[in-house]
Design a protein around this motif. Structure first.
Motif, PDB file in Angstrom:
ATOM      1  N   SER A  90       0.829  -1.205   0.000  1.00  0.00           N
ATOM      2  CA  SER A  90       0.000   0.000   0.000  1.00  0.00           C
ATOM      3  C   SER A  90       0.864   1.256   0.000  1.00  0.00           C
ATOM      4  O   SER A  90       0.516   2.255  -0.621  1.00  0.00           O
ATOM      5  N   GLU A  91       2.001   1.204   0.685  1.00  0.00           N
ATOM      6  CA  GLU A  91       2.924   2.338   0.665  1.00  0.00           C
ATOM      7  C   GLU A  91       3.502   2.534  -0.735  1.00  0.00           C
ATOM      8  O   GLU A  91       3.631   3.658  -1.210  1.00  0.00           O
ATOM      9  N   ASN A  92       3.842   1.434  -1.386  1.00  0.00           N
ATOM     10  CA  ASN A  92       4.360   1.529  -2.758  1.00  0.00           C
ATOM     11  C   ASN A  92       3.310   2.112  -3.695  1.00  0.00           C
ATOM     12  O   ASN A  92       3.624   2.938  -4.551  1.00  0.00           O
ATOM     13  N   THR A  93       2.074   1.685  -3.529  1.00  0.00           N
ATOM     14  CA  THR A  93       0.992   2.214  -4.362  1.00  0.00           C
ATOM     15  C   THR A  93       0.825   3.704  -4.122  1.00  0.00           C
ATOM     16  O   THR A  93       0.696   4.486  -5.063  1.00  0.00           O
ATOM     17  N   ARG A  94       0.848   4.121  -2.871  1.00  0.00           N
ATOM     18  CA  ARG A  94       0.695   5.530  -2.529  1.00  0.00           C
ATOM     19  C   ARG A  94       1.863   6.338  -3.106  1.00  0.00           C
ATOM     20  O   ARG A  94       1.666   7.421  -3.661  1.00  0.00           O
ATOM     21  N   LEU A  95       3.048   5.779  -3.021  1.00  0.00           N
ATOM     22  CA  LEU A  95       4.227   6.452  -3.563  1.00  0.00           C
ATOM     23  C   LEU A  95       4.095   6.619  -5.078  1.00  0.00           C
ATOM     24  O   LEU A  95       4.389   7.690  -5.619  1.00  0.00           O
ATOM     25  N   ARG A  96       3.650   5.595  -5.775  1.00  0.00           N
ATOM     26  CA  ARG A  96       3.492   5.682  -7.221  1.00  0.00           C
ATOM     27  C   ARG A  96       2.462   6.750  -7.597  1.00  0.00           C
ATOM     28  O   ARG A  96       2.636   7.489  -8.555  1.00  0.00           O
ATOM     29  N   VAL A  97       1.392   6.842  -6.815  1.00  0.00           N
ATOM     30  CA  VAL A  97       0.370   7.853  -7.080  1.00  0.00           C
ATOM     31  C   VAL A  97       0.953   9.244  -6.873  1.00  0.00           C
ATOM     32  O   VAL A  97       0.725  10.156  -7.690  1.00  0.00           O
ATOM     33  N   GLU A  98       1.739   9.449  -5.822  1.00  0.00           N
ATOM     34  CA  GLU A  98       2.352  10.751  -5.577  1.00  0.00           C
ATOM     35  C   GLU A  98       3.305  11.144  -6.695  1.00  0.00           C
ATOM     36  O   GLU A  98       3.313  12.275  -7.151  1.00  0.00           O
ATOM     37  N   VAL A  99       4.110  10.191  -7.137  1.00  0.00           N
ATOM     38  CA  VAL A  99       5.049  10.474  -8.223  1.00  0.00           C
ATOM     39  C   VAL A  99       4.294  10.786  -9.515  1.00  0.00           C
ATOM     40  O   VAL A  99       4.659  11.697 -10.252  1.00  0.00           O
TER      41      VAL A  99
END
Length: 102
Positions: A90-99
């Motif tokens: 979920s952190e990786n998904t959130r990071l990808r969305v931010e980028v």
């Protein structure tokens, strides 16, 4: 000797007259070349500035991504859940969305 200065003055006047015929038609061209040269220099400076800004922002994103990844790993090792990879995903998904938003 009195005739020599008059001849030289006439030659000078003829040269000035010729130069005016040859120069005046090219004044707009010289002015536009000067303007375009200044514009090109300004655009080059702006491009270099934007490239530097882009590079610095990319470095900041990498630092933030690394910090988020470390925080996710710390969170995964400190959690009591049976599946710590779920928090990391979920952190990786959130990071990808931010980028992607940047």
């Amino acid at each position: 000797q009195a005739a020599t200065p008059i001849i030289m003055e006439d030659v000078y006047n003829l040269i000035q007259e010729r130069n005016s015929y040859e120069t005046i038609p090219f004044l707009p061209i010289h002015a536009s070349n000067f303007f375009l040269s200044n514009l090109a220099d300004a655009l080059q400076t702006r491009c270099e500035s934007l490239e530097k800004q882009y590079y610095l922002e990319q470095q900041q994103l990498l630092v933030e991504a690394h910090q988020i990844e470390e925080a996710a790993q710390d969170h995964g090792t400190n959690t009591n859940d049976n599946d710590p990879s779920t928090a990391s995903s979920s952190e990786n998904t959130r990071l990808r969305v931010e980028v992607a938003q940047l």
